[in-house]
Design an enzyme around this catalytic site. Structure first.
Site, mmCIF file in Angstrom:
data_model
loop_
_atom_site.group_PDB
_atom_site.id
_atom_site.type_symbol
_atom_site.label_atom_id
_atom_site.label_comp_id
_atom_site.label_asym_id
_atom_site.label_seq_id
_atom_site.Cartn_x
_atom_site.Cartn_y
_atom_site.Cartn_z
ATOM 1 C CB SER A 130 7.729 28.048 -9.364
ATOM 2 O OG SER A 130 7.609 28.791 -8.193
ATOM 3 N NE ARG A 145 9.789 15.074 -29.563
ATOM 4 C CZ ARG A 145 9.231 15.442 -30.701
ATOM 5 N NH1 ARG A 145 8.829 14.524 -31.553
ATOM 6 N NH2 ARG A 145 9.112 16.703 -31.028
ATOM 7 C CG ASN A 169 8.908 18.867 -11.503
ATOM 8 O OD1 ASN A 169 7.819 19.171 -11.984
ATOM 9 N ND2 ASN A 169 10.036 19.460 -11.858
ATOM 10 N NE ARG A 204 5.726 25.288 -13.222
ATOM 11 C CZ ARG A 204 6.422 26.421 -13.201
ATOM 12 N NH1 ARG A 204 7.662 26.428 -12.748
ATOM 13 N NH2 ARG A 204 5.891 27.539 -13.611
ATOM 14 N NE ARG A 234 1.836 13.166 -24.452
ATOM 15 C CZ ARG A 234 2.224 13.066 -25.718
ATOM 16 N NH1 ARG A 234 1.374 12.672 -26.648
ATOM 17 N NH2 ARG A 234 3.441 13.393 -26.080
#
Lengths: 230, 230, 230, 230
Positions: free
Chosen positions: A55, A79, A157, A159, A168
């Site tokens: 986080s 997406r 960011n 994360r 990907r």
């Protein structure tokens, strides 16, 4: 394809380490920062990645400028919803002499390539005809193909970037967005070497998440991305 | 264009009223629900909309099935990130004899329309040729135009729908997504008449948010959407 | 603790199956739905879960009413950001004779329990005194303890619920939010038996995600949640 | 209350201007950047704010370190979901001699203040007793009051910050989070003077969004935040 890291949070690993340490410490932010030598920061970031405590990675953002990619790619890219986008508009920008992306598979088949190029030229000619006849760009663009080049600025960011690379950089992703993800990963590694040192497709740190649909090339993939299995 | 409300949260206005009342009440959920007659619910929902206290609207979700729209439209649609999408894939589904959307402006200009249709046919022919020559659908689709039809399932909650209608029912939105937004609004009104009774473009309840870029047709627009100014 | 499933998307598994199938089909939504018998739906949902193709799960939302939990719990709960909340306000609602949650560990230690209860009573007395002296509730509440009971309405979609159960049904989660997650899971299973039949902590379908920090009780945990390892 | 701007996207206004211009330009990113003198950037950012075209603002993120605020404040703060948080944990950190926040209204009423302080001391004493008797910190903390101090690192992008300031600089927001928002606004202005030069509560650029619930102090408020109405 031109990919640049336009901007990013300064000292991304340091701010992530500082924030993550705050959760488990009774010290203040100043004190925590005072103890974060570059070595300790690097070491702590690698531990954080191992624990999967991700986080705090959200505190560092990266903004990429992407040019010379197809609209097929950006339809996939946008997406990813935990990200911010600014894309060149086909409604407001007329694509005179529009550049386009040719799938590499066609370059090996000269006849098919020629058919492809001929249709694209024909599209370009009629697109111009429509514009010159007063059809608004937003309507004329209905003719434009997925191959049409576009430009986009993307912010994610750290994360979300890890998640993006996981999907990907996978061998099963389409070649174009895969190539984009590889470039983004290299650029991200430049400023966050510990954050991204094991970033890549899901298989590099565990079993292939695709299960039976696996590409079956995990040893190659792991070698490419420097995973633990390599 | 075929738009259906496939599913939605049951009794959307009732659950929203119950949740919103909880914030300001010392009663329990059962007690609050017990007092929510249909009339009181309707009345309270209209007040909530007036106050602009919209967070409780997120408890009601609406799932739309959308068919017969262009990929130009869905590229705009999926930019709304507080929503969920399942779209027919051009990577996995071959678009044999692909249907397509023709911009209405072309129907008034027979010659341009013919040019448009001729190129689309040509695209279709070469797309088939590529597929038959063994080019993967994910690569052949680089030829497919924005006009190409697609199908998509979209879920938004009531708060995001209000925002979507605000932007996409605006006179300045493109005609196709505007038409979609109008259909979605009508369907939403059917199950949430008080939630959506003043939904529509930003101008119907105040000054045009576009300022100097205003379409200048606010009185017509307000009449269409039943805004306070009408 | 009182947990109710107040509302949810109707036929959640059916809408998820329909949306997921759309991605890989050239058929329309009507045709897809026509083939979805209850058995085929159940079977397909289980496959979808196995493949980890979770995006279509977002089309089904579940709204829970939660009462009799502590503010300690809700401070954890609202950190899940892909969700919607309506919570009883301590600014607008005065907590006269406020009910509170006692940690179970204290019930075994009568003397500590008594100290705990005495301070809570004392807090209640001074809180009342402040209110009666005209101190606004929003300021008087600075005295109120984490133990103070609250009520909250929460909406999550099925994908986020799976993630929530993964974290909060974990043996390492705090007992109170763990108990909440267990109740929510049971309620969710009632309307989405195939969606949630293997829901639970991360360890039930693979290695413990906590690694070295593992609770070491995986066989018990797997048995409780019906994981593959059991 | 100690609030610091720990990190942020470098040159936030420049990257936002570059991204926003891309949408309406046929030039590449390099060319766009080449024309962005500091004056032109400032001018363009102010125009962007006036038009309300805010999506490009998401490319700039700001990370604040916040110390010496109450858990009452952070329970409000973390309800802003388009943001990232790392907070000192009461489960893992024992709050020995815990510092706390006293509502200013009490400082004018010595007797009430004394009652308040006495209960807080008593809470502290029993909290210690529980810890020393082996009660885990995560359970002992059920006694800790909302007044209890905490530390938190928060990241928001510029668009979300504007929204945050709109709600939390409002006269009707609670005094503590209002004070926090004012400090964050000042810090943000330091690095994004044009982005934030008209940031503040909703009323400074238009009618009070609270309608009948308005505080009635709009002229004072507008003067404080430098709104157009001042």
């Amino acid at each position: 394809m031109l990919v640049q890291l336009l901007q990013h949070t300064r000292e991304p690993e340091r701010i992530i380490a500082q924030a993550a340490k705050l959760c488990y410490s009774d010290a203040g932010l100043e004190t925590i920062a005072g103890k974060l030598s570059p070595e300790k920061t690097a070491d702590f970031i690698r531990k954080l990645m191992k624990w999967g405590h991700l986080s705090a990675l959200e505190h560092a953002s990266f903004t990429f400028g992407i040019e010379g990619v197809s609209r097929a790619l950006t339809h996939q890219l946008v997406r990813h919803r935990l990200a911010s986008y600014s894309q060149q508009s086909q409604r407001y920008v007329s694509m005179r002499d529009f550049p386009y992306i040719t799938p590499p598979v066609l370059s090996e088949k000269p006849e098919l390539l020629k058919s492809f190029q001929t249709v694209i030229s024909e599209i370009g000619r009629v697109y111009q005809e429509l514009l010159e006849s007063g059809i608004p760009a937003e309507d004329a663009r209905y003719l434009l193909p997925n191959a049409c080049e576009t430009k986009i600025v993307v912010t994610m960011n750290a994360r979300e970037l890890l998640h993006f690379f996981r999907l990907r950089c996978c061998h099963r992703a389409q070649w174009e967005i895969h190539a984009l993800a590889d470039r983004m990963l290299n650029l991200a590694k430049g400023v966050g070497p510990n954050l991204f040192h094991q970033a890549g497709p899901g298989c590099i740190n565990g079993p292939c998440p695709e299960g039976k649909l696996s590409c079956g090339k995990m040893s190659e993939v792991r070698q490419k991305y420097g995973g633990e299995g390599s």
